[in-house]
Design a protein around this motif. Structure first.
Motif, short mmCIF file in Angstrom:
data_model
loop_
_atom_site.label_atom_id
_atom_site.label_comp_id
_atom_site.label_asym_id
_atom_site.label_seq_id
_atom_site.Cartn_x
_atom_site.Cartn_y
_atom_site.Cartn_z
N CYS A 1 0.78 -1.07 0.11
CA CYS A 1 0.03 0.06 0.09
C CYS A 1 0.91 1.30 0.00
CB CYS A 1 -0.89 0.04 1.27
SG CYS A 1 -1.94 1.49 1.29
N PHE B 1 -4.63 0.90 -3.11
CA PHE B 1 -4.57 1.06 -1.65
C PHE B 1 -5.10 -0.26 -0.90
CE2 PHE B 1 -4.78 5.21 -3.60
CZ PHE B 1 -3.89 5.75 -2.96
N CYS B 2 -4.67 -0.66 0.32
CA CYS B 2 -5.22 -1.71 0.80
C CYS B 2 -6.60 -1.66 1.64
CB CYS B 2 -4.41 -2.01 2.23
SG CYS B 2 -4.17 -0.81 3.39
#
Length: 65
Positions: free
Chosen positions: A11, A28-29
């Motif tokens: 991320c 993104f995580c």
């Protein structure tokens, strides 16, 4: 037929490693990390480099009378 190997990525906000196919907010995580990144852009902590167009005079050298 062999199953595809999961693509692990980090991320860009928190550096957590996660499988890209398992997130709803790539790269993104999580939504939280996505919003943190957006906040950084809005606060101008992030930006794209810009050197100006050829022939532009830097602001500090302009004669504005």
């Amino acid at each position: 037929m062999t199953p595809e190997t999961p693509q692990w990525v980090s991320c860009p906000t928190c550096q957590t490693r996660f499988v890209m196919d398992e997130t709803e907010t790539p790269p993104f995580c999580s939504e939280r990390c996505q919003l943190v990144d957006l906040g950084r852009w809005l606060e101008e902590e992030h930006g794209l480099p810009h050197e100006g167009d050829p022939g532009d005079v830097p602001v500090e050298y302009r004669n504005e009378e």
